[in-house]
Design a protein around this motif. Structure first.
Motif, PDB file in Angstrom:
ATOM      1  N   GLN A   7      23.515  16.556  25.153  1.00  0.00           N
ATOM      2  CA  GLN A   7      23.855  16.420  23.749  1.00  0.00           C
ATOM      3  C   GLN A   7      23.880  17.760  23.012  1.00  0.00           C
ATOM      4  O   GLN A   7      24.582  17.904  22.015  1.00  0.00           O
ATOM      5  N   CYS A  10      27.472  18.954  23.416  1.00  0.00           N
ATOM      6  CA  CYS A  10      28.525  18.030  23.012  1.00  0.00           C
ATOM      7  C   CYS A  10      29.162  18.478  21.692  1.00  0.00           C
ATOM      8  O   CYS A  10      28.471  18.752  20.713  1.00  0.00           O
ATOM      9  N   GLY A  12      31.437  16.497  20.182  1.00  0.00           N
ATOM     10  CA  GLY A  12      31.714  15.275  19.433  1.00  0.00           C
ATOM     11  C   GLY A  12      33.180  14.930  19.285  1.00  0.00           C
ATOM     12  O   GLY A  12      33.545  14.157  18.412  1.00  0.00           O
ATOM     13  N   GLY A  14      35.062  13.141  21.278  1.00  0.00           N
ATOM     14  CA  GLY A  14      35.335  11.766  21.678  1.00  0.00           C
ATOM     15  C   GLY A  14      36.312  11.608  22.823  1.00  0.00           C
ATOM     16  O   GLY A  14      36.721  10.495  23.133  1.00  0.00           O
ATOM     17  N   SER A  26      30.945   7.803  22.055  1.00  0.00           N
ATOM     18  CA  SER A  26      30.869   8.900  21.087  1.00  0.00           C
ATOM     19  C   SER A  26      30.771   8.345  19.669  1.00  0.00           C
ATOM     20  O   SER A  26      30.939   9.067  18.711  1.00  0.00           O
ATOM     21  N   ARG A  28      28.150   7.448  18.313  1.00  0.00           N
ATOM     22  CA  ARG A  28      27.028   8.216  17.779  1.00  0.00           C
ATOM     23  C   ARG A  28      27.300   9.657  18.152  1.00  0.00           C
ATOM     24  O   ARG A  28      27.580   9.952  19.304  1.00  0.00           O
ATOM     25  N   ARG A  29      27.234  10.537  17.206  1.00  0.00           N
ATOM     26  CA  ARG A  29      27.431  11.952  17.513  1.00  0.00           C
ATOM     27  C   ARG A  29      26.079  12.574  17.723  1.00  0.00           C
ATOM     28  O   ARG A  29      25.205  12.385  16.899  1.00  0.00           O
ATOM     29  N   PRO A  30      25.846  13.283  18.750  1.00  0.00           N
ATOM     30  CA  PRO A  30      26.747  13.595  19.849  1.00  0.00           C
ATOM     31  C   PRO A  30      26.929  12.392  20.774  1.00  0.00           C
ATOM     32  O   PRO A  30      26.313  11.347  20.576  1.00  0.00           O
ATOM     33  N   GLY A  31      27.752  12.567  21.816  1.00  0.00           N
ATOM     34  CA  GLY A  31      28.040  11.500  22.754  1.00  0.00           C
ATOM     35  C   GLY A  31      26.873  11.163  23.670  1.00  0.00           C
ATOM     36  O   GLY A  31      25.988  11.984  23.909  1.00  0.00           O
TER      37      GLY A  31
END
Length: 77
Positions: A7, A10, A12, A14, A26, A28-31
């Protein structure tokens, strides 16, 4: 094959969810990775690996290769 997301790396974008939405989330950020409908986010990272069904291995590999953050890690079994 098992897979996990770092994370901290990441971005983000997607792209992982577009390529392999049955394994990556994705929303939820981060994936994070998913096992079935469960998002493995407690705490995430290498301690939360998802087992990849054989029919999804190509999609997960593609997601890892296309990831701009290079945060998707595949562990071969």
């Amino acid at each position: 094959m098992r897979v996990w997301i770092d994370q901290d790396l990441c971005t983000g974008d997607g792209l992982c969810e577009e390529s392999a939405g049955r394994v990556h989330s994705s929303r939820r950020r981060p994936g994070y990775v998913k096992q079935g409908d469960t998002i493995l986010n407690d705490p995430g990272g290498s301690s939360q690996m998802a087992t990849v069904a054989s029919e999804l291995e190509d999609a997960v590999t593609e997601a890892a290769e296309e990831c701009p953050g290079e945060c998707i890690f595949i562990v071969s079994e």
